[in-house]
Design a protein around this motif. Structure first.
Motif, mmCIF file in Angstrom:
data_model
loop_
_atom_site.group_PDB
_atom_site.id
_atom_site.type_symbol
_atom_site.label_atom_id
_atom_site.label_comp_id
_atom_site.label_asym_id
_atom_site.label_seq_id
_atom_site.Cartn_x
_atom_site.Cartn_y
_atom_site.Cartn_z
ATOM 1 N N VAL A 113 0.831 -1.205 0.000
ATOM 2 C CA VAL A 113 0.000 0.000 0.000
ATOM 3 C C VAL A 113 0.864 1.253 0.000
ATOM 4 O O VAL A 113 0.618 2.206 -0.747
ATOM 5 C CB VAL A 113 -0.950 0.003 1.217
ATOM 6 N N GLY A 114 1.912 1.248 0.822
ATOM 7 C CA GLY A 114 2.763 2.430 0.932
ATOM 8 C C GLY A 114 3.507 2.766 -0.340
ATOM 9 O O GLY A 114 3.745 3.939 -0.639
ATOM 10 N N ASP A 115 3.866 1.748 -1.121
ATOM 11 C CA ASP A 115 4.607 1.980 -2.371
ATOM 12 C C ASP A 115 3.686 2.149 -3.573
ATOM 13 O O ASP A 115 4.153 2.424 -4.672
ATOM 14 C CB ASP A 115 5.560 0.801 -2.642
ATOM 15 N N GLY A 116 2.385 1.970 -3.368
ATOM 16 C CA GLY A 116 1.442 2.040 -4.475
ATOM 17 C C GLY A 116 1.221 3.452 -4.981
ATOM 18 O O GLY A 116 1.485 4.431 -4.286
ATOM 19 N N HIS A 117 0.709 3.532 -6.203
ATOM 20 C CA HIS A 117 0.457 4.836 -6.821
ATOM 21 C C HIS A 117 -1.035 5.149 -6.897
ATOM 22 O O HIS A 117 -1.419 6.246 -7.294
ATOM 23 C CB HIS A 117 1.044 4.868 -8.232
ATOM 24 N N GLY A 118 -1.856 4.194 -6.517
ATOM 25 C CA GLY A 118 -3.294 4.399 -6.583
ATOM 26 C C GLY A 118 -3.911 4.530 -5.208
ATOM 27 O O GLY A 118 -3.269 4.975 -4.248
ATOM 28 N N ARG A 119 -5.170 4.112 -5.112
ATOM 29 C CA ARG A 119 -5.913 4.207 -3.859
ATOM 30 C C ARG A 119 -6.152 2.819 -3.277
ATOM 31 O O ARG A 119 -5.932 1.807 -3.937
ATOM 32 C CB ARG A 119 -7.248 4.915 -4.104
ATOM 33 N N VAL A 120 -6.594 2.809 -2.038
ATOM 34 C CA VAL A 120 -6.975 1.563 -1.387
ATOM 35 C C VAL A 120 -8.494 1.459 -1.450
ATOM 36 O O VAL A 120 -9.206 2.376 -1.030
ATOM 37 C CB VAL A 120 -6.507 1.533 0.080
ATOM 38 N N VAL A 121 -8.975 0.349 -1.989
ATOM 39 C CA VAL A 121 -10.415 0.108 -2.099
ATOM 40 C C VAL A 121 -10.758 -1.012 -1.133
ATOM 41 O O VAL A 121 -10.248 -2.124 -1.259
ATOM 42 C CB VAL A 121 -10.820 -0.274 -3.536
ATOM 43 N N VAL A 122 -11.598 -0.705 -0.153
ATOM 44 C CA VAL A 122 -11.943 -1.674 0.895
ATOM 45 C C VAL A 122 -13.355 -2.188 0.647
ATOM 46 O O VAL A 122 -14.251 -1.423 0.258
ATOM 47 C CB VAL A 122 -11.865 -1.025 2.290
ATOM 48 N N SER A 123 -13.564 -3.493 0.886
ATOM 49 C CA SER A 123 -14.892 -4.055 0.670
ATOM 50 C C SER A 123 -15.135 -5.230 1.602
ATOM 51 O O SER A 123 -14.202 -5.914 2.039
ATOM 52 C CB SER A 123 -15.059 -4.502 -0.792
ATOM 53 N N GLY A 124 -16.403 -5.459 1.891
ATOM 54 C CA GLY A 124 -16.821 -6.570 2.732
ATOM 55 C C GLY A 124 -18.329 -6.545 2.862
ATOM 56 O O GLY A 124 -18.986 -5.567 2.493
ATOM 57 N N VAL A 125 -18.897 -7.613 3.394
ATOM 58 C CA VAL A 125 -20.343 -7.747 3.526
ATOM 59 C C VAL A 125 -20.711 -7.915 4.998
ATOM 60 O O VAL A 125 -19.951 -8.510 5.775
ATOM 61 C CB VAL A 125 -20.858 -8.959 2.721
ATOM 62 N N GLY A 126 -21.888 -7.435 5.378
ATOM 63 C CA GLY A 126 -22.343 -7.599 6.752
ATOM 64 C C GLY A 126 -21.465 -6.858 7.730
ATOM 65 O O GLY A 126 -21.051 -5.719 7.489
ATOM 66 N N LYS A 127 -21.156 -7.503 8.859
ATOM 67 C CA LYS A 127 -20.323 -6.852 9.875
ATOM 68 C C LYS A 127 -18.932 -6.558 9.322
ATOM 69 O O LYS A 127 -18.321 -5.538 9.653
ATOM 70 C CB LYS A 127 -20.222 -7.733 11.130
ATOM 71 N N SER A 128 -18.426 -7.458 8.455
ATOM 72 C CA SER A 128 -17.123 -7.191 7.828
ATOM 73 C C SER A 128 -17.186 -5.921 6.981
ATOM 74 O O SER A 128 -16.203 -5.180 6.874
ATOM 75 C CB SER A 128 -16.708 -8.376 6.947
ATOM 76 N N GLY A 129 -18.344 -5.669 6.372
ATOM 77 C CA GLY A 129 -18.514 -4.444 5.599
ATOM 78 C C GLY A 129 -18.479 -3.213 6.478
ATOM 79 O O GLY A 129 -17.861 -2.197 6.128
ATOM 80 N N HIS A 130 -19.150 -3.294 7.642
ATOM 81 C CA HIS A 130 -19.120 -2.151 8.566
ATOM 82 C C HIS A 130 -17.696 -1.879 9.038
ATOM 83 O O HIS A 130 -17.267 -0.721 9.128
ATOM 84 C CB HIS A 130 -20.033 -2.425 9.763
ATOM 85 N N ILE A 131 -16.961 -2.957 9.359
ATOM 86 C CA ILE A 131 -15.563 -2.793 9.772
ATOM 87 C C ILE A 131 -14.744 -2.223 8.620
ATOM 88 O O ILE A 131 -13.882 -1.356 8.806
ATOM 89 C CB ILE A 131 -14.978 -4.139 10.229
ATOM 90 N N GLY A 132 -15.032 -2.702 7.407
ATOM 91 C CA GLY A 132 -14.315 -2.198 6.235
ATOM 92 C C GLY A 132 -14.514 -0.710 6.036
ATOM 93 O O GLY A 132 -13.571 0.010 5.673
ATOM 94 N N ARG A 133 -15.735 -0.214 6.275
ATOM 95 C CA ARG A 133 -15.982 1.227 6.153
ATOM 96 C C ARG A 133 -15.117 2.005 7.133
ATOM 97 O O ARG A 133 -14.565 3.053 6.811
ATOM 98 C CB ARG A 133 -17.463 1.533 6.416
ATOM 99 N N LYS A 134 -15.020 1.487 8.340
ATOM 100 C CA LYS A 134 -14.215 2.184 9.349
ATOM 101 C C LYS A 134 -12.730 2.146 8.980
ATOM 102 O O LYS A 134 -12.013 3.133 9.144
ATOM 103 C CB LYS A 134 -14.453 1.538 10.715
ATOM 104 N N ILE A 135 -12.262 1.015 8.474
ATOM 105 C CA ILE A 135 -10.859 0.918 8.069
ATOM 106 C C ILE A 135 -10.564 1.916 6.949
ATOM 107 O O ILE A 135 -9.543 2.612 6.972
ATOM 108 C CB ILE A 135 -10.525 -0.518 7.628
#
Length: 336
Positions: free
Chosen positions: A55-77
């Protein structure tokens, strides 16, 4: 038909407190298990390092995804990453399958969350990532899952008991996902040297924004500063102090350097004799507490409380006053 709630032993205050205690203990044990996993599983530790570097060496963005509770955690991350200097956003897998995948490029990194690693809704994202060579960092608890096996970097968390007595509601597992996400965000923050001043850029509002403001943004400057040159009589100091309303007057030498201050307390200590006829340097307190203009407002508040003062002069590197800050300025800005 709705659920029936029958009042019984579980409704007593002691039973409620016992339940809360078990949940907190389970959560604490889960974090301890994660820390031990980091210390004893070299593969997990190396995967975390590789994820931060990817992630640190990347040139783009981080796209986070998940469903249910994992999705809620993903939004916070995603929110934590974005607020600490890593460009990130959350995409729901269903929305991704209906057009939002177009926002993901080969320069980006996908962080996909699924405790089981077998979440069907993530299948289209996996297919898309493989087709366009988008690297995947997965967070799951199953090394042999479809998600982990199709990830460039698989962060496999230890399996821990849920706080839910039925072992069904994601509780401890969600907390471990969140902890790993926070760990990645802070490691990235420290890796790039993200400062408190940088943090301010992303948090301009609310109490946090107020604490991250610099003192020169809140200070009174120029003619608003109560200042007199050494050699002037105390009668002028009293007038200046009253006119500016800070309860203090700064004393500067012929070169404009702040050499002392006169406060209400100094006046009371020198009431005997011809106070108003004395030169200001006879009454002033030398070596006043000062602060520089680029200090955070929160640090200024802490400094005032530590030294039990309510007013600070802002000085440059030569000691010349650039402004004056009252504790009321900090309180009005919402720093406290």
């Amino acid at each position: 038909m709705g659920l029936r709630h029958v009042k019984g032993e579980g409704h007593s205050p002691s039973a409620i407190l016992d339940s809360i205690g078990r949940t907190l203990t389970t959560a604490s044990n889960g974090i301890k298990a994660l820390a031990e996993h980091l210390a004893t599983d070299e593969s997990f530790a190396q995967s975390l390092v590789e994820a931060v570097e990817l992630v640190g060496d990347g040139h783009g963005r981080v796209v986070v995804s998940g469903v249910g509770k994992s999705g809620h955690i993903g939004r916070k991350i995603a929110a934590t990453l974005a607020s600490t200097g890593t460009s990130a956003y959350f995409v729901h897998p269903t929305e991704a399958s209906h057009g939002d995948l177009g926002m993901v490029t080969s320069d980006d990194v996908l962080i996909l969350l699924s405790w089981s690693g077998e979440t069907a809704e993530l299948a289209n994202m996996l297919t898309y990532a493989k087709r366009f060579k988008v690297p995947i960092v997965s967070i799951s608890s199953n090394r042999d899952s479809i998600l982990a096996r199709n990830s460039e970097i698989a962060l496999v968390l230890p399996k821990v008991p849920e706080a839910c007595p039925h072992g069904l509601a994601p509780t401890t597992s969600a907390m471990l996902q969140l902890a790993v996400g926070d760990a990645l965000a802070i490691a990235l923050l420290e890796r790039r040297g993200f400062s408190a001043e940088d943090f301010k850029t992303f948090h301009p509002g609310g109490k946090l924004g107020a604490q991250l403001r610099l003192v020169h943004e809140l200070a009174h400057v120029a003619d608003q500063m109560p200042l007199l040159v050494v050699g002037r009589p105390m009668s002028e100091a009293v007038i200046e102090m009253s006119a500016k309303g800070f309860g203090v007057v700064g004393i500067v030498d012929e070169g404009g350097v702040l050499v002392g201050v006169i406060t209400d307390g100094d006046l009371r200590r020198h009431m005997a004799g011809d106070l108003l006829g004395q030169p200001v340097e006879e009454v002033m307190s030398c070596h006043p507490k000062v602060i520089q203009a680029d200090v955070l407002a929160s640090a200024a508040m802490e400094f005032m409380q530590e030294h039990k003062v309510t007013v600070l002069f802002l000085v440059d590197e030569t000691g010349m006053p650039e402004g004056i800050l009252h504790i009321h300025d900090l309180l009005r800005a919402g720093v406290a």
